[in-house]
Scaffold this active site. Structure first.
Site, PDB file in Angstrom:
ATOM      1  N   TYR A   2     -12.199  -1.509   2.468  1.00  0.00           N
ATOM      2  CA  TYR A   2     -10.834  -0.712   1.733  1.00  0.00           C
ATOM      3  C   TYR A   2     -11.501   1.047   1.684  1.00  0.00           C
ATOM      4  O   TYR A   2     -10.626   1.824   1.791  1.00  0.00           O
ATOM      5  CB  TYR A   2     -10.557  -1.322   0.442  1.00  0.00           C
ATOM      6  CG  TYR A   2      -9.634  -0.382  -0.521  1.00  0.00           C
ATOM      7  CD1 TYR A   2      -8.126  -0.508  -0.003  1.00  0.00           C
ATOM      8  CD2 TYR A   2      -9.777   0.363  -1.511  1.00  0.00           C
ATOM      9  CE1 TYR A   2      -7.480   0.176  -0.747  1.00  0.00           C
ATOM     10  CE2 TYR A   2      -8.827   1.189  -2.409  1.00  0.00           C
ATOM     11  CZ  TYR A   2      -7.598   0.887  -1.908  1.00  0.00           C
ATOM     12  OH  TYR A   2      -6.519   1.497  -2.498  1.00  0.00           O
TER      13      TYR A   2
ATOM     14  N   SER B  70      -7.365   7.521  -2.495  1.00  0.00           N
ATOM     15  CA  SER B  70      -7.892   6.806  -3.735  1.00  0.00           C
ATOM     16  C   SER B  70      -9.040   7.552  -4.155  1.00  0.00           C
ATOM     17  O   SER B  70      -9.740   8.164  -3.193  1.00  0.00           O
ATOM     18  CB  SER B  70      -8.061   5.284  -3.327  1.00  0.00           C
ATOM     19  OG  SER B  70      -8.754   4.647  -4.172  1.00  0.00           O
TER      20      SER B  70
HETATM   21  N1  LIG Z   1      -3.017   0.429  -7.579  1.00  0.00           N
HETATM   22  C1  LIG Z   1      -4.122   1.356  -7.660  1.00  0.00           C
HETATM   23  O1  LIG Z   1      -4.916   1.110  -8.472  1.00  0.00           O
HETATM   24  C2  LIG Z   1      -4.079   2.211  -6.207  1.00  0.00           C
HETATM   25  C3  LIG Z   1      -5.296   3.283  -6.673  1.00  0.00           C
HETATM   26  C4  LIG Z   1      -5.506   4.306  -5.643  1.00  0.00           C
HETATM   27  C5  LIG Z   1      -4.815   4.233  -4.420  1.00  0.00           C
HETATM   28  N2  LIG Z   1      -3.776   3.409  -4.225  1.00  0.00           N
HETATM   29  C6  LIG Z   1      -3.142   3.091  -2.806  1.00  0.00           C
HETATM   30  O2  LIG Z   1      -1.762   3.325  -3.480  1.00  0.00           O
HETATM   31  C7  LIG Z   1      -0.893   2.924  -2.201  1.00  0.00           C
HETATM   32  C8  LIG Z   1       0.163   1.945  -2.832  1.00  0.00           C
HETATM   33  O3  LIG Z   1      -0.415   0.720  -3.144  1.00  0.00           O
HETATM   34  P1  LIG Z   1      -0.045  -0.002  -4.456  1.00  0.00           P
HETATM   35  O4  LIG Z   1      -1.045   0.279  -5.602  1.00  0.00           O
HETATM   36  O5  LIG Z   1       1.584   0.550  -4.958  1.00  0.00           O
HETATM   37  O6  LIG Z   1       0.247  -1.297  -4.352  1.00  0.00           O
HETATM   38  P2  LIG Z   1       1.411  -2.538  -3.678  1.00  0.00           P
HETATM   39  O7  LIG Z   1       2.274  -2.737  -5.052  1.00  0.00           O
HETATM   40  O8  LIG Z   1       0.699  -3.744  -3.453  1.00  0.00           O
HETATM   41  O9  LIG Z   1       1.832  -1.635  -2.582  1.00  0.00           O
HETATM   42  C9  LIG Z   1       1.406  -1.711  -1.303  1.00  0.00           C
HETATM   43  C10 LIG Z   1       2.655  -1.282  -0.306  1.00  0.00           C
HETATM   44  O10 LIG Z   1       2.226  -1.450   0.889  1.00  0.00           O
HETATM   45  C11 LIG Z   1       2.947  -2.211   1.775  1.00  0.00           C
HETATM   46  N3  LIG Z   1       2.406  -2.704   3.029  1.00  0.00           N
HETATM   47  C12 LIG Z   1       1.370  -3.503   3.212  1.00  0.00           C
HETATM   48  N4  LIG Z   1       0.942  -3.974   4.167  1.00  0.00           N
HETATM   49  C13 LIG Z   1       2.065  -3.248   4.963  1.00  0.00           C
HETATM   50  C14 LIG Z   1       2.274  -3.351   6.561  1.00  0.00           C
HETATM   51  N5  LIG Z   1       1.512  -4.127   7.553  1.00  0.00           N
HETATM   52  N6  LIG Z   1       3.315  -2.492   6.995  1.00  0.00           N
HETATM   53  C15 LIG Z   1       4.044  -1.783   6.108  1.00  0.00           C
HETATM   54  N7  LIG Z   1       3.863  -1.791   4.655  1.00  0.00           N
HETATM   55  C16 LIG Z   1       2.706  -2.462   3.891  1.00  0.00           C
HETATM   56  C17 LIG Z   1       3.658  -2.969   0.891  1.00  0.00           C
HETATM   57  O11 LIG Z   1       5.132  -3.426   1.603  1.00  0.00           O
HETATM   58  P3  LIG Z   1       5.371  -4.891   2.114  1.00  0.00           P
HETATM   59  O12 LIG Z   1       4.493  -5.967   1.484  1.00  0.00           O
HETATM   60  O13 LIG Z   1       6.914  -5.044   1.894  1.00  0.00           O
HETATM   61  O14 LIG Z   1       5.121  -4.646   3.568  1.00  0.00           O
HETATM   62  C18 LIG Z   1       3.639  -2.493  -0.360  1.00  0.00           C
HETATM   63  O15 LIG Z   1       5.163  -1.789  -0.627  1.00  0.00           O
HETATM   64  C19 LIG Z   1      -1.853   2.153  -1.302  1.00  0.00           C
HETATM   65  O16 LIG Z   1      -2.227   2.788  -0.156  1.00  0.00           O
HETATM   66  C20 LIG Z   1      -3.144   1.793  -2.351  1.00  0.00           C
HETATM   67  O17 LIG Z   1      -4.387   1.629  -1.416  1.00  0.00           O
HETATM   68  C21 LIG Z   1      -3.462   2.293  -5.370  1.00  0.00           C
END
Ligand SMILES: NC(=O)c1ccc[n+]([C@@H]2O[C@H](COP(=O)([O-])OP(=O)(O)OC[C@H]3O[C@@H](n4cnc5c(N)ncnc54)[C@H](OP(=O)(O)O)[C@@H]3O)[C@@H](O)[C@H]2O)c1
Length: 274
Positions: free
Chosen positions: A161, A148
């Site tokens: 985070y 990120s």
């Molecule tokens: N959205 C943003 O603004 C942003 C910006 C920078 C970086 N990111 C990064 O992008 C990545 C994806 O996030 P997203 O934005 O797509 O959010 P999201 O929709 O909340 O997705 C998060 C994913 O992580 C999985 N997860 C959470 N806890 C878990 C566990 N204990 N075991 C296995 N899987 C787990 C969830 O699946 P389950 O609940 O089914 O387990 C879900 O599919 C993350 O690493 C986040 O830090 C996001």
């Protein structure tokens, strides 16, 4: 009957394993990789959501749903073996799963800090270590870590985070320096705000879900843009990419003008803008 072959399939024949594939960036990446011809493996805890995502993937190959909880390291090696046994190889591992935070550093319970590190850092490096022997034996493949902008900066209510994302940089940069000569590629991906459910799932000080889409998240880029950028980065074997909106300047500003960055951040916090 199988689906018709694709006209443009840059990932044809490649096995792409995506964690956090049940929503957001992982979901978009599952569709993009399938469209690019890959055999995708979808992991996350919510089996029902993984099945829904699998059904939405319009490619020649049917996604393989492999539920996996990243807080259970004892499951990593069996999961890696299951993928290798089924497909014979693993070409790309995308460590995408992550959990956000919306709580002041001082108020966040230690158990919550550990829970964030467990998924974002230990989950990613643990699964990577389970997959690595397979990639090293092949002398090929890519490991991607979705970090990120918070892997470079820290802002209010995201201390654990940001720490977890900073930690990914130290570990994956070191890993790249160790295994690069053996043909395995390592890529760090730093998105800015992306329109996903991350803030909904983010943990509060006590570990409950924040359960709200906050402003930054709502203004973010579409997850499909990140998915496309990840596939480009893998195809071009890039070490690191940044993808997002205007907030990406924060990374450069902190690096090249840290005093200005800290002053601007303090001002934004005082005025309640962040
Ligand atoms: N959205 C943003 O603004 C942003 C910006 C920078 C970086 N990111 C990064 O992008 C990545 C994806 O996030 P997203 O934005 O797509 O959010 P999201 O929709 O909340 O997705 C998060 C994913 O992580 C999985 N997860 C959470 N806890 C878990 C566990 N204990 N075991 C296995 N899987 C787990 C969830 O699946 P389950 O609940 O089914 O387990 C879900 O599919 C993350 O690493 C986040 O830090 C996001």
């Amino acid at each position: 009957m199988g689906r018709p072959p694709m006209r443009h399939a840059p990932f044809a024949g490649q096995v792409v394993w995506i964690t956090g594939a049940s929503s957001g960036i992982g979901e978009a990446l599952a569709r993009a990789a399938t469209e690019a011809g890959a055999q995708v493996v979808l992991s996350g805890r919510r089996a029902g959501e993984l099945t829904r995502v699998a059904a939405s993937c319009a490619g020649r190959l049917e996604p393989f749903v492999l539920p996996l909880d990243l807080t259970r390291p004892q499951d990593f090696a069996p999961a890696a073996a299951a993928v290798q046994t089924r497909f014979g190889s693993i070409d790309v591992l995308v460590n995408n799963a992550g959990v956000g935070q919306r709580a002041l550093a001082q108020e966040t319970l230690p158990a919550v800090e550990r829970a964030i590190m467990e998924v974002n850092y230990f989950g990613a490096i643990g699964l990577t270590k389970a997959v690595l022997p397979i990639l090293l034996a092949q002398r090929s493949g890519s490991i991607v870590a979705i970090s990120s902008v918070m892997g470079y900066i820290g802002t209010p209510r995201r201390a654990a985070y940001a720490a977890s994302k900073h930690a990914l940089h130290g570990w994956f940069d070191s890993l790249r320096s160790e295994i690069g000569p053996q043909g395995v590629h390592v890529c760090l991906v730093c998105p800015g705000y992306v329109r996903t459910a991350l803030s909904h799932h983010a943990l509060t000080a006590e570990g409950t879900a924040h359960a709200r889409l906050d402003r930054g998240q709502a203004r973010g880029i579409a997850p499909e843009r990140v998915a496309t950028a990840v596939l480009h980065a893998v195809a071009r074997r890039r070490d690191e990419i940044h993808v997002g909106g205007p907030e990406l300047w924060a990374v450069r500003l902190k690096r090249h003008a840290p005093r200005l960055w800290h002053w601007l951040l303090r001002r934004a916090v005082r005025s309640g803008r962040i």
